[in-house]
Motif scaffolding. Structure first.
Motif, PDB file in Angstrom:
ATOM      1  N   GLY A 120      60.689  21.899  75.851  1.00 16.15           N
ATOM      2  CA  GLY A 120      59.172  21.898  75.602  1.00 16.15           C
ATOM      3  C   GLY A 120      58.620  23.419  75.500  1.00 16.15           C
ATOM      4  N   GLU A 121      57.472  23.521  75.504  1.00 11.11           N
ATOM      5  CA  GLU A 121      56.802  24.634  75.538  1.00 11.11           C
ATOM      6  C   GLU A 121      57.095  25.523  76.769  1.00 11.11           C
ATOM      7  N   ASN A 122      57.773  26.689  76.519  1.00 14.54           N
ATOM      8  CA  ASN A 122      57.779  27.653  77.703  1.00 14.54           C
ATOM      9  C   ASN A 122      57.593  28.871  77.392  1.00 14.54           C
ATOM     10  N   GLN A 123      57.769  30.012  78.662  1.00  9.75           N
ATOM     11  CA  GLN A 123      57.230  31.378  78.318  1.00  9.75           C
ATOM     12  C   GLN A 123      58.373  32.127  77.983  1.00  9.75           C
ATOM     13  N   PHE A 124      59.871  31.595  77.518  1.00 16.03           N
ATOM     14  CA  PHE A 124      60.580  32.429  77.345  1.00 16.03           C
ATOM     15  C   PHE A 124      60.843  32.450  75.889  1.00 16.03           C
TER      16      PHE A 124
END
Length: 245
Positions: A120-124
């Motif tokens: 899913g959407e992530n900051q990495f």
């Protein structure tokens, strides 16, 4: 004398020919065994292909149910002794966005497999899916390839792990991040993590998701057992006092 010499010569020739004949017979029998082994492998392959197709809708249903459980896959990974050994805190944070894993064995099974990781959407990183594939080359040598990870600025875990080591060069076998596995193609024929995911975690991930709960229950049982034993010991001591009185 001449007759005796002729008999000895015949015996000698016969003795020399018998082992050679036995070797030729053994070779013929071994060829029969090899043909049966090949036939067995072909039939086993057909059975495996059949049941892979039968299992497919069940795997799909399981994936749909797993998707309803937050942090299912990261929990399963953390609870697996071999996988957890290579997970950093940053890895665990990224894996919290892991929504689905899918193992695809190639049609002939022997030639390789592919593991797909859906995020899913992530900051990495930007990727919604990262895959690593193991296959045989035309020469029959094991090889692997993987999706390029599109890290977001300042979030590349591989650069973080490298910089944390300062100027010290890290040996290729030392993985400082789970995601280093995707770029490691040094020994595709003996990729331990790939085999663990395919053969151990993927067939039944629920057992690893629940592993921590089972351990907690076991600890509670042990604590309860100690209390009971303590009570029994106190009763025995009281009984002994009464007898002495």
């Amino acid at each position: 004398m001449a007759n005796n010499s002729a008999k000895k010569a015949n015996v000698s020739v016969s003795s020399e020919s018998e082992p050679q004949e036995s070797i030729e017979r053994i070779d013929e029998v071994q060829n029969d065994i090899d043909r049966l082994n090949e036939q067995c492998s072909d039939e086993i392959l057909k059975v495996e292909q059949k049941y892979n197709k039968l299992r497919s809708p069940h795997f799909q249903k399981r994936s749909e149910l797993i998707a309803k459980i937050p942090n299912f896959w990261v929990t399963a990974f953390v609870n697996h002794p071999q996988v957890s050994a290579i997970l950093s805190e940053d890895d665990e944070e990224v894996l919290q966005s892991l929504k689905k894993i899918e193992v695809q064995e190639f049609e002939d099974i022997k030639s390789g497999y592919k593991i797909n990781f859906y995020f899913g959407e992530n900051q990495f990183f930007e990727n919604k899916m990262i895959a690593k594939e193991f296959h045989l080359t035309e020469a029959g040598e094991p090889s692997s390839k993987s999706t390029e990870i599109k890290w977001k600025p300042g979030k590349d875990l591989m650069k973080r792990s490298t910089s944390s080591k300062g100027n010290k060069r890290v040996h290729q076998d030392q993985q400082d991040s789970f995601f280093g596995w995707f770029t490691d193609h040094s020994d595709a024929g003996a990729d331990e993590l790939g085999e663990v995911i395919k053969d151990d975690i993927w067939p039944n991930p629920l057992q690893y998701y629940l592993a921590s709960e089972v351990e907690d229950e076991g600890e509670e049982d042990d604590d309860g057992g100690e209390d009971v034993d303590g009570e029994e010991n106190e009763e025995d001591e009281d009984g002994n006092d009464c007898e002495e009185a």
